[in-house]
Design a protein around this motif. Sequence first.
Motif, PDB file in Angstrom:
ATOM      1  N   MET A 107      14.580  23.857  16.648  1.00  0.00           N
ATOM      2  CA  MET A 107      13.964  22.724  15.656  1.00  0.00           C
ATOM      3  C   MET A 107      12.373  23.421  15.388  1.00  0.00           C
ATOM      4  N   GLY A 108      12.252  23.780  14.655  1.00  0.00           N
ATOM      5  CA  GLY A 108       9.997  24.347  15.140  1.00  0.00           C
ATOM      6  C   GLY A 108       9.344  22.475  14.597  1.00  0.00           C
ATOM      7  N   ALA A 109       8.267  22.711  14.624  1.00  0.00           N
ATOM      8  CA  ALA A 109       7.922  21.659  13.961  1.00  0.00           C
ATOM      9  C   ALA A 109       8.154  20.632  12.389  1.00  0.00           C
ATOM     10  N   GLY A 110       7.253  19.790  12.989  1.00  0.00           N
ATOM     11  CA  GLY A 110       8.490  18.749  11.420  1.00  0.00           C
ATOM     12  C   GLY A 110       7.250  17.624  11.309  1.00  0.00           C
ATOM     13  N   ARG A 111       6.824  17.194  10.109  1.00  0.00           N
ATOM     14  CA  ARG A 111       5.343  16.142  10.351  1.00  0.00           C
ATOM     15  C   ARG A 111       6.809  15.042   9.717  1.00  0.00           C
ATOM     16  N   LEU A 112       6.680  14.318  10.447  1.00  0.00           N
ATOM     17  CA  LEU A 112       7.123  12.342   9.810  1.00  0.00           C
ATOM     18  C   LEU A 112       6.275  11.455   9.549  1.00  0.00           C
ATOM     19  N   GLN A 113       6.258  11.045   9.022  1.00  0.00           N
ATOM     20  CA  GLN A 113       5.517   9.636   8.003  1.00  0.00           C
ATOM     21  C   GLN A 113       6.661   8.627   7.459  1.00  0.00           C
ATOM     22  N   PHE A 114       5.316   7.479   7.040  1.00  0.00           N
ATOM     23  CA  PHE A 114       6.183   6.353   7.201  1.00  0.00           C
ATOM     24  C   PHE A 114       5.364   5.601   6.177  1.00  0.00           C
ATOM     25  N   PHE A 115       6.130   4.971   5.177  1.00  0.00           N
ATOM     26  CA  PHE A 115       5.016   4.462   4.555  1.00  0.00           C
ATOM     27  C   PHE A 115       5.353   2.800   4.439  1.00  0.00           C
ATOM     28  N   GLY A 116       4.714   1.880   4.441  1.00  0.00           N
ATOM     29  CA  GLY A 116       5.258   0.668   4.360  1.00  0.00           C
ATOM     30  C   GLY A 116       4.558   0.134   5.416  1.00  0.00           C
ATOM     31  N   VAL A 117       4.196   0.227   6.214  1.00  0.00           N
ATOM     32  CA  VAL A 117       4.268  -0.056   7.178  1.00  0.00           C
ATOM     33  C   VAL A 117       3.695  -1.244   8.195  1.00  0.00           C
ATOM     34  N   SER A 118       4.814  -2.499   9.060  1.00  0.00           N
ATOM     35  CA  SER A 118       4.355  -3.567   8.638  1.00  0.00           C
ATOM     36  C   SER A 118       4.619  -3.682  10.139  1.00  0.00           C
ATOM     37  N   ASP A 119       5.326  -3.258  10.988  1.00  0.00           N
ATOM     38  CA  ASP A 119       5.639  -4.010  12.563  1.00  0.00           C
ATOM     39  C   ASP A 119       6.186  -2.308  13.252  1.00  0.00           C
TER      40      ASP A 119
END
Length: 64
Positions: free
Chosen positions: A1-13
Motif C-alpha cells: 500500500m502506498g502513502a496516505g494521510r491520516l487525520q484526526f478531528f476533535g482531538v482531546s487527548d
Amino acid sequence: MGAGRLQFFGVSDVHMPRALPWGPFDSINGLRQCDGNFFEIELQSGDVFVIKAESWQFTGAQTP
C-alpha cells in the motif's frame, strides 16, 4: 500500500510513547478504533499511540 494521510478531528487527548520495544520503525502495522472515541496506531517499533478524537479520516492510499 502506498502513502496516505491520516487525520484526526476533535482531538482531546494523545499518548505517544517512544519505548521502541521492537527497534526503530518506518511504518504503521495497524490502526483500529477502540471503545468510544479512542483510536490506536501500532507502529513497527511495537509502540502504540492512543488518540482520543471525535472522528478520523484516512485518504490517499494507493494499492499496487
